[in-house]
Scaffold this active site. Sequence first.
Site, PDB file in Angstrom:
ATOM      1  N   ASN A 193       0.870  -1.169   0.000  1.00  0.00           N
ATOM      2  CA  ASN A 193       0.000   0.000   0.000  1.00  0.00           C
ATOM      3  C   ASN A 193       0.912   1.226   0.000  1.00  0.00           C
ATOM      4  O   ASN A 193       1.472   1.606   1.020  1.00  0.00           O
ATOM      5  CB  ASN A 193      -0.874  -0.070   1.269  1.00  0.00           C
ATOM      6  CG  ASN A 193      -1.929   1.003   1.301  1.00  0.00           C
ATOM      7  OD1 ASN A 193      -1.828   2.022   0.643  1.00  0.00           O
ATOM      8  ND2 ASN A 193      -2.957   0.762   2.106  1.00  0.00           N
TER       9      ASN A 193
ATOM     10  N   ARG B 252      -2.539  -1.667  -3.672  1.00  0.00           N
ATOM     11  CA  ARG B 252      -3.545  -0.613  -3.731  1.00  0.00           C
ATOM     12  C   ARG B 252      -3.097   0.337  -4.841  1.00  0.00           C
ATOM     13  O   ARG B 252      -1.984   0.860  -4.812  1.00  0.00           O
ATOM     14  CB  ARG B 252      -3.591   0.124  -2.400  1.00  0.00           C
ATOM     15  CG  ARG B 252      -4.420   1.373  -2.466  1.00  0.00           C
ATOM     16  CD  ARG B 252      -4.520   2.017  -1.096  1.00  0.00           C
ATOM     17  NE  ARG B 252      -5.200   3.276  -1.196  1.00  0.00           N
ATOM     18  CZ  ARG B 252      -4.728   4.420  -0.701  1.00  0.00           C
ATOM     19  NH1 ARG B 252      -3.580   4.431  -0.058  1.00  0.00           N
ATOM     20  NH2 ARG B 252      -5.410   5.525  -0.827  1.00  0.00           N
TER      21      ARG B 252
ATOM     22  N   HIS C 109     -10.854   6.297  -1.888  1.00  0.00           N
ATOM     23  CA  HIS C 109     -11.067   5.550  -0.631  1.00  0.00           C
ATOM     24  C   HIS C 109     -12.026   4.383  -0.850  1.00  0.00           C
ATOM     25  O   HIS C 109     -12.641   3.894   0.099  1.00  0.00           O
ATOM     26  CB  HIS C 109     -11.675   6.436   0.482  1.00  0.00           C
ATOM     27  CG  HIS C 109     -10.751   7.465   1.045  1.00  0.00           C
ATOM     28  ND1 HIS C 109     -11.204   8.693   1.451  1.00  0.00           N
ATOM     29  CD2 HIS C 109      -9.428   7.432   1.308  1.00  0.00           C
ATOM     30  CE1 HIS C 109     -10.177   9.400   1.927  1.00  0.00           C
ATOM     31  NE2 HIS C 109      -9.093   8.642   1.842  1.00  0.00           N
TER      32      HIS C 109
ATOM     33  N   ARG D 246      -6.018  19.354   3.332  1.00  0.00           N
ATOM     34  CA  ARG D 246      -6.672  19.666   2.049  1.00  0.00           C
ATOM     35  C   ARG D 246      -7.940  20.477   2.281  1.00  0.00           C
ATOM     36  O   ARG D 246      -8.674  20.229   3.239  1.00  0.00           O
ATOM     37  CB  ARG D 246      -7.054  18.371   1.317  1.00  0.00           C
ATOM     38  CG  ARG D 246      -5.871  17.683   0.661  1.00  0.00           C
ATOM     39  CD  ARG D 246      -6.283  16.344   0.065  1.00  0.00           C
ATOM     40  NE  ARG D 246      -5.661  15.266   0.787  1.00  0.00           N
ATOM     41  CZ  ARG D 246      -5.954  13.979   0.626  1.00  0.00           C
ATOM     42  NH1 ARG D 246      -6.889  13.620  -0.235  1.00  0.00           N
ATOM     43  NH2 ARG D 246      -5.329  13.052   1.320  1.00  0.00           N
TER      44      ARG D 246
ATOM     45  N   GLY E 169      -8.972   7.278  11.038  1.00  0.00           N
ATOM     46  CA  GLY E 169      -8.418   7.902  12.254  1.00  0.00           C
ATOM     47  C   GLY E 169      -9.398   8.754  13.057  1.00  0.00           C
ATOM     48  O   GLY E 169      -9.595   8.515  14.248  1.00  0.00           O
TER      49      GLY E 169
ATOM     50  N   ASN F  21     -11.925   7.341  16.141  1.00  0.00           N
ATOM     51  CA  ASN F  21     -11.392   7.751  17.451  1.00  0.00           C
ATOM     52  C   ASN F  21     -11.948   9.029  18.040  1.00  0.00           C
ATOM     53  O   ASN F  21     -11.558   9.412  19.139  1.00  0.00           O
ATOM     54  CB  ASN F  21      -9.861   7.902  17.354  1.00  0.00           C
ATOM     55  CG  ASN F  21      -9.192   6.591  17.027  1.00  0.00           C
ATOM     56  OD1 ASN F  21      -9.289   5.644  17.791  1.00  0.00           O
ATOM     57  ND2 ASN F  21      -8.541   6.521  15.871  1.00  0.00           N
TER      58      ASN F  21
ATOM     59  N   GLU G  74      -8.193  -1.830   5.035  1.00  0.00           N
ATOM     60  CA  GLU G  74      -7.991  -1.785   3.581  1.00  0.00           C
ATOM     61  C   GLU G  74      -7.064  -2.897   3.106  1.00  0.00           C
ATOM     62  O   GLU G  74      -7.278  -3.467   2.036  1.00  0.00           O
ATOM     63  CB  GLU G  74      -7.399  -0.420   3.189  1.00  0.00           C
ATOM     64  CG  GLU G  74      -8.397   0.710   3.312  1.00  0.00           C
ATOM     65  CD  GLU G  74      -7.743   2.077   3.367  1.00  0.00           C
ATOM     66  OE1 GLU G  74      -6.979   2.340   4.323  1.00  0.00           O
ATOM     67  OE2 GLU G  74      -8.000   2.888   2.473  1.00  0.00           O
TER      68      GLU G  74
HETATM   69  P1  ADP Z   1      -4.735   8.140   6.701  1.00  0.00           P
HETATM   70  O1  ADP Z   1      -5.867   8.864   6.047  1.00  0.00           O
HETATM   71  O2  ADP Z   1      -3.399   8.756   6.420  1.00  0.00           O
HETATM   72  O3  ADP Z   1      -4.767   6.635   6.553  1.00  0.00           O
HETATM   73  P2  ADP Z   1      -5.699   7.752   9.409  1.00  0.00           P
HETATM   74  O4  ADP Z   1      -6.967   7.109   8.990  1.00  0.00           O
HETATM   75  O5  ADP Z   1      -4.747   6.958  10.215  1.00  0.00           O
HETATM   76  O6  ADP Z   1      -4.916   8.442   8.238  1.00  0.00           O
HETATM   77  O7  ADP Z   1      -6.092   9.062  10.236  1.00  0.00           O
HETATM   78  C1  ADP Z   1      -5.115   9.898  10.775  1.00  0.00           C
HETATM   79  C2  ADP Z   1      -5.782  11.012  11.542  1.00  0.00           C
HETATM   80  O8  ADP Z   1      -6.644  10.453  12.543  1.00  0.00           O
HETATM   81  C3  ADP Z   1      -4.802  11.859  12.341  1.00  0.00           C
HETATM   82  O9  ADP Z   1      -4.296  12.925  11.580  1.00  0.00           O
HETATM   83  C4  ADP Z   1      -5.655  12.375  13.460  1.00  0.00           C
HETATM   84  O10 ADP Z   1      -6.203  13.624  13.079  1.00  0.00           O
HETATM   85  C5  ADP Z   1      -6.799  11.400  13.570  1.00  0.00           C
HETATM   86  N1  ADP Z   1      -6.831  10.725  14.865  1.00  0.00           N
HETATM   87  C6  ADP Z   1      -6.138   9.663  15.292  1.00  0.00           C
HETATM   88  N2  ADP Z   1      -6.430   9.366  16.585  1.00  0.00           N
HETATM   89  C7  ADP Z   1      -7.345  10.285  16.987  1.00  0.00           C
HETATM   90  C8  ADP Z   1      -8.046  10.536  18.187  1.00  0.00           C
HETATM   91  N3  ADP Z   1      -7.866   9.790  19.273  1.00  0.00           N
HETATM   92  N4  ADP Z   1      -8.912  11.581  18.212  1.00  0.00           N
HETATM   93  C9  ADP Z   1      -9.103  12.353  17.135  1.00  0.00           C
HETATM   94  N5  ADP Z   1      -8.475  12.173  15.957  1.00  0.00           N
HETATM   95  C10 ADP Z   1      -7.604  11.155  15.887  1.00  0.00           C
END
Ligand code: ADP
Length: 402
Positions: free
Chosen positions: A7, A98, A186, A247, A337, A341, A390
Amino acid sequence: MKILVLNAGSSSQKSCLYEITGALPDHPPQPVWEAAVDWTHHQGFAQIKIKTAGGAVLEEEIRTTSRPDVIAYLLNSLAQGETQVISQPSDIQVVGHRVVHGGPDYKESVVVTTEVKAAIARLAAFAPSHNPANLEGIEAIEMSLGSIPQVAVFDTAFHAQLPDAAAIYAGPYEWVEQGIRRYGFHGISHQYCARRAAQILERDLHSLRLITCHLGNGCSLAAISQGHSIDTTMGFTPLDGLMMGTRSGSVDPGILIHLLRQETYTADELDQLLNKASGLKGISGISADMRQIVEAIAANNPRAQLALDIYVHRLRSSIGAMLASLGGLDALIFTAGVGENSPLVRAAACKAFEFLGLKVDLEKNEQSPVDQDISTSDSAVRVMVIHTQEDWEIARACWQLL
Ligand code: ADP
């Protein structure tokens, strides 16, 4: 079957090895080996972190900016040293990649051929920071493992059946002929989450109307009906739609004309402005990371508050747009993310849809839910948090194709 997944991001490379014995499992198994490579921390160096299901961990920094060099390093680490999980690299039976842009022609995953490679190279014009990296990965594997089967799994494919009314921009008709249309991205994550949600709800995916909210560094929504995407927020490029970490998402295109007229921006400078200096980071002036935005809000930072307010406003209005495309909703799904979370963002997004009878159980929402329904039992719409996988979706595609 031993399936290696690659990936590639513009300045990262993730990889993992799955071992499937017997039938395809219903739930994602743990990879036997996982690697993450990052080129952003130390210029000219690749930071590599590898871990195995057996508990071995290897962290190293190597002086190289070459993706093929790093992939050769990863293949070695699979077959020797403390992270060894196979006898030799040729034990790998298939490699899944990917691939970000599949253009109008690739509506499903395919086995990589010379023609597929040429198409990925051609489509670099549409995804300049991703498709070349994907192709480098494919060629690095050819160099190391010869004629092993490789599979391209496209991030655009899940959106390939968007109706024309959702896919075509209201520009001049020539855009349609030039391939300038909404592709959506995505897709691998949206597809995985849709299937996983149906599994948890014990419903046939084809009978469900879903909105999947992929909220990571990049953010997009998909409206899913009869098992495929019928509308999505990202467009011709992954810049369209929601506010993201760095972005802008959708902006009035008239702003770009204004900037080009008033200032002497080059295309690269506009690219940098909209892709790297906008979104949460641009508005807050603090960070692209939602955690730091929330911390700054607690310290009464008004620009951080504004960034969150815009993020939530755009998220709500785009969920509304997906809702209209679907004409109803069975489940609203949060992933990636922020989606997985941030109870704050989930609750704020859902609040706008209480009038539909959508009710979040605030206690469940706070308890770090993973692959769970967080709505109340009397909610008219299910609200779910799904941990996106993914890499497993790519491995599944390999298993199914071969
Ligand atoms: P990508 O799109 O690069 O795969 P992720 O899905 O891992 O990224 O998301 C990354 C983002 O998730 C981080 O920049 C952060 O903003 C957010 N994130 C991670 N943990 C938390 C949390 N506990 N609370 C809020 N936002 C979070």
